[in-house]
Scaffold this motif. Structure first.
Motif, short mmCIF file in Angstrom:
data_model
loop_
_atom_site.label_atom_id
_atom_site.label_comp_id
_atom_site.label_asym_id
_atom_site.label_seq_id
_atom_site.Cartn_x
_atom_site.Cartn_y
_atom_site.Cartn_z
N ALA A 155 0.86 -1.19 0.00
CA ALA A 155 0.00 0.00 0.00
C ALA A 155 0.89 1.23 0.00
CB ALA A 155 -0.91 0.02 1.23
N LEU A 156 0.61 2.17 -0.91
CA LEU A 156 1.29 3.46 -0.93
C LEU A 156 0.33 4.49 -0.35
CD1 LEU A 156 3.69 5.25 -1.82
CD2 LEU A 156 2.58 5.48 -4.06
N LEU A 157 0.73 5.07 0.79
CA LEU A 157 -0.17 5.96 1.53
C LEU A 157 0.41 7.36 1.64
CD1 LEU A 157 -1.05 3.68 4.62
CD2 LEU A 157 -2.25 3.82 2.43
N THR A 158 -0.49 8.34 1.73
CA THR A 158 -0.09 9.70 2.04
C THR A 158 -1.16 10.29 2.96
OG1 THR A 158 0.67 11.80 1.12
CG2 THR A 158 -1.24 10.80 0.06
N SER A 159 -0.96 11.54 3.37
CA SER A 159 -1.87 12.30 4.24
C SER A 159 -1.28 12.45 5.64
CB SER A 159 -3.26 11.64 4.35
OG SER A 159 -3.99 12.18 5.41
N ILE A 215 3.94 -1.35 3.72
CA ILE A 215 3.33 -0.02 3.59
C ILE A 215 4.44 0.97 3.26
CG2 ILE A 215 2.18 1.87 4.81
CD1 ILE A 215 0.64 -0.22 6.41
N LEU A 216 4.21 1.78 2.23
CA LEU A 216 5.12 2.84 1.83
C LEU A 216 4.45 4.18 2.11
CD1 LEU A 216 6.20 1.32 -1.60
CD2 LEU A 216 7.43 1.15 0.57
N LEU A 217 5.15 5.06 2.81
CA LEU A 217 4.57 6.34 3.23
C LEU A 217 5.22 7.49 2.48
CD1 LEU A 217 4.57 5.77 7.11
CD2 LEU A 217 2.61 5.56 5.56
N LEU A 218 4.41 8.29 1.79
CA LEU A 218 4.90 9.49 1.14
C LEU A 218 5.14 10.59 2.17
CD1 LEU A 218 2.65 9.58 -2.03
CD2 LEU A 218 5.12 9.34 -2.01
N PRO A 219 6.03 11.53 1.87
CA PRO A 219 6.31 12.61 2.83
C PRO A 219 5.08 13.47 3.09
CG PRO A 219 7.94 12.57 1.05
CD PRO A 219 6.84 11.65 0.65
N THR A 220 5.01 14.01 4.29
CA THR A 220 3.94 14.94 4.65
C THR A 220 4.52 15.99 5.58
OG1 THR A 220 1.79 15.18 5.74
CG2 THR A 220 3.21 13.41 6.52
N ARG A 239 3.48 -4.68 12.27
CA ARG A 239 3.94 -5.75 13.17
C ARG A 239 5.26 -6.37 12.70
NH1 ARG A 239 1.12 -9.88 12.81
NH2 ARG A 239 -0.65 -9.33 11.47
N THR A 240 5.46 -6.44 11.38
CA THR A 240 6.66 -7.07 10.84
C THR A 240 7.74 -6.06 10.45
OG1 THR A 240 5.69 -7.08 8.61
CG2 THR A 240 5.37 -9.05 9.96
N ASP A 241 7.52 -4.80 10.83
CA ASP A 241 8.48 -3.73 10.57
C ASP A 241 8.74 -3.56 9.07
OD1 ASP A 241 10.08 -1.66 11.49
OD2 ASP A 241 11.89 -2.89 11.57
N GLN A 242 7.67 -3.62 8.29
CA GLN A 242 7.75 -3.44 6.84
C GLN A 242 7.04 -2.15 6.43
OE1 GLN A 242 9.38 -5.71 4.53
NE2 GLN A 242 10.26 -6.26 6.50
N VAL A 243 7.27 -1.08 7.18
CA VAL A 243 6.74 0.24 6.88
C VAL A 243 7.93 1.14 6.55
CG1 VAL A 243 5.43 2.24 7.70
CG2 VAL A 243 4.77 -0.07 8.41
N TYR A 244 7.92 1.74 5.36
CA TYR A 244 9.05 2.55 4.92
C TYR A 244 8.58 3.92 4.44
CZ TYR A 244 11.08 -2.15 4.54
OH TYR A 244 11.49 -3.44 4.78
N GLU A 245 9.34 4.95 4.80
CA GLU A 245 9.10 6.28 4.25
C GLU A 245 9.86 6.40 2.93
OE1 GLU A 245 9.24 9.73 6.61
OE2 GLU A 245 8.72 8.70 8.47
#
Length: 277
Positions: A155-159, A215-220, A239-245
């Motif tokens: 998932a590519l997320l922003t906000s 999860i990939l997080l765009l800058p905000t 939970r698996t530490d797979q969240v990246y900015e």
């Protein structure tokens, strides 16, 4: 040449003083060996960081949705490379200053076509074709590398609000993820003809149902309130530490330099094994 408004541009000679009302314009000009005379920026964040060293001394035009046309006129460009949807209201004023190449810069195909058009306008058509060919060859090579592995969801997320915004499959970075064998949980766009909107707001409850592996997080510019939601820690990626900015060029990734950097990030974050990391 015909831009994405359907308007025909006629240049008496290749442009040598392009201005960019888009990160793409600066990116593609530099990739083709031409330093732009003016560029838009990210507001308080300034010019795109990944291009900053090559744009030292270049005049700033302010944000892409509200460029300073007085500054644009003062630098005397012979071409303006712009995002179509941000310049429709000022099109006539911009064209009074210089020919306008207004582009849709949403999909991979948009990017490929825009690079070809910019190459024509800047007198570097062969180089533009070569840049596109190398890019597509790399995408194919990375896809082959990931072939046969279990499909991972992304998932590519922003906000910065309490509800994240997730991108559809057609948006260039998520389309690249799909081509490389990942499954973007944002799904397909309901408006393929226009490409707008780029995605949709999704509740944490709905995101938990999709439960992406990464999860990939765009800058905000604000703290991401949705990460404070009690549901957030229960997401598999958290939970698996797979969240990246990921850097800002993921948001405006149509340029040749930006899209190569996106592939670099995907390769480093998602295609490299734990042993290689």
């Amino acid at each position: 040449m015909t831009d994405d408004r359907g308007e025909t541009l006629r240049l008496s000679a290749p442009a040598t003083r392009p201005a960019a009302i888009s990160t793409f314009g600066a990116d593609v000009a530099l990739a083709l060996g031409t330093v732009p005379v003016a560029v838009t920026d990210y507001g308080l964040q300034g010019v795109p960081e990944y291009l900053a060293s090559q744009l030292s001394g270049v005049r700033g035009l302010g944000p892409r949705h509200q460029p300073n046309l007085e500054v644009l006129s003062s630098v005397q460009p012979d071409l303006v490379i712009a995002i179509r949807r941000y310049t429709e209201k000022d099109g006539d004023q911009i064209e009074a200053i210089a020919p306008l190449l207004a582009l849709d810069l949403i999909t991979i195909q948009d990017s490929l076509r825009a690079v070809e058009l910019a190459g024509q306008a800047l007198g570097k058509p062969a180089k533009a074709t070569e840049i596109n060919s190398r890019f597509l060859e790399r995408v194919q090579s990375l896809a082959e590398r990931n072939k046969g592995k279990p499909t991972e969801t992304v998932a590519l997320l922003t906000s910065g609000s309490e509800t994240p915004f997730v991108y559809y499959d057609h948006f260039l970075p998520t389309a690249l993820l799909e081509r490389l064998g990942f499954d973007n949980v944002g799904g397909q766009t309901p408006n393929p003809d226009s490409g707008i909107p780029l995605g949709y707001w999704i509740s944490l409850e709905a995101l938990l149902e999709l439960n992406p592996d990464t999860i990939l997080l765009l800058p905000t510019s604000r703290q991401r309130a949705f990460t404070m939601n009690p549901i957030w820690p229960y997401l598999k990626a958290v939970r698996t530490d797979q969240v990246y900015e990921v850097p800002h060029y993921w948001k405006e990734g149509a340029g040749p330099i930006a899209r190569e950097r996106i592939l670099d990030d995907i390769q480093r974050l998602l295609l490299t094994s734990e042993a290689e990391k």
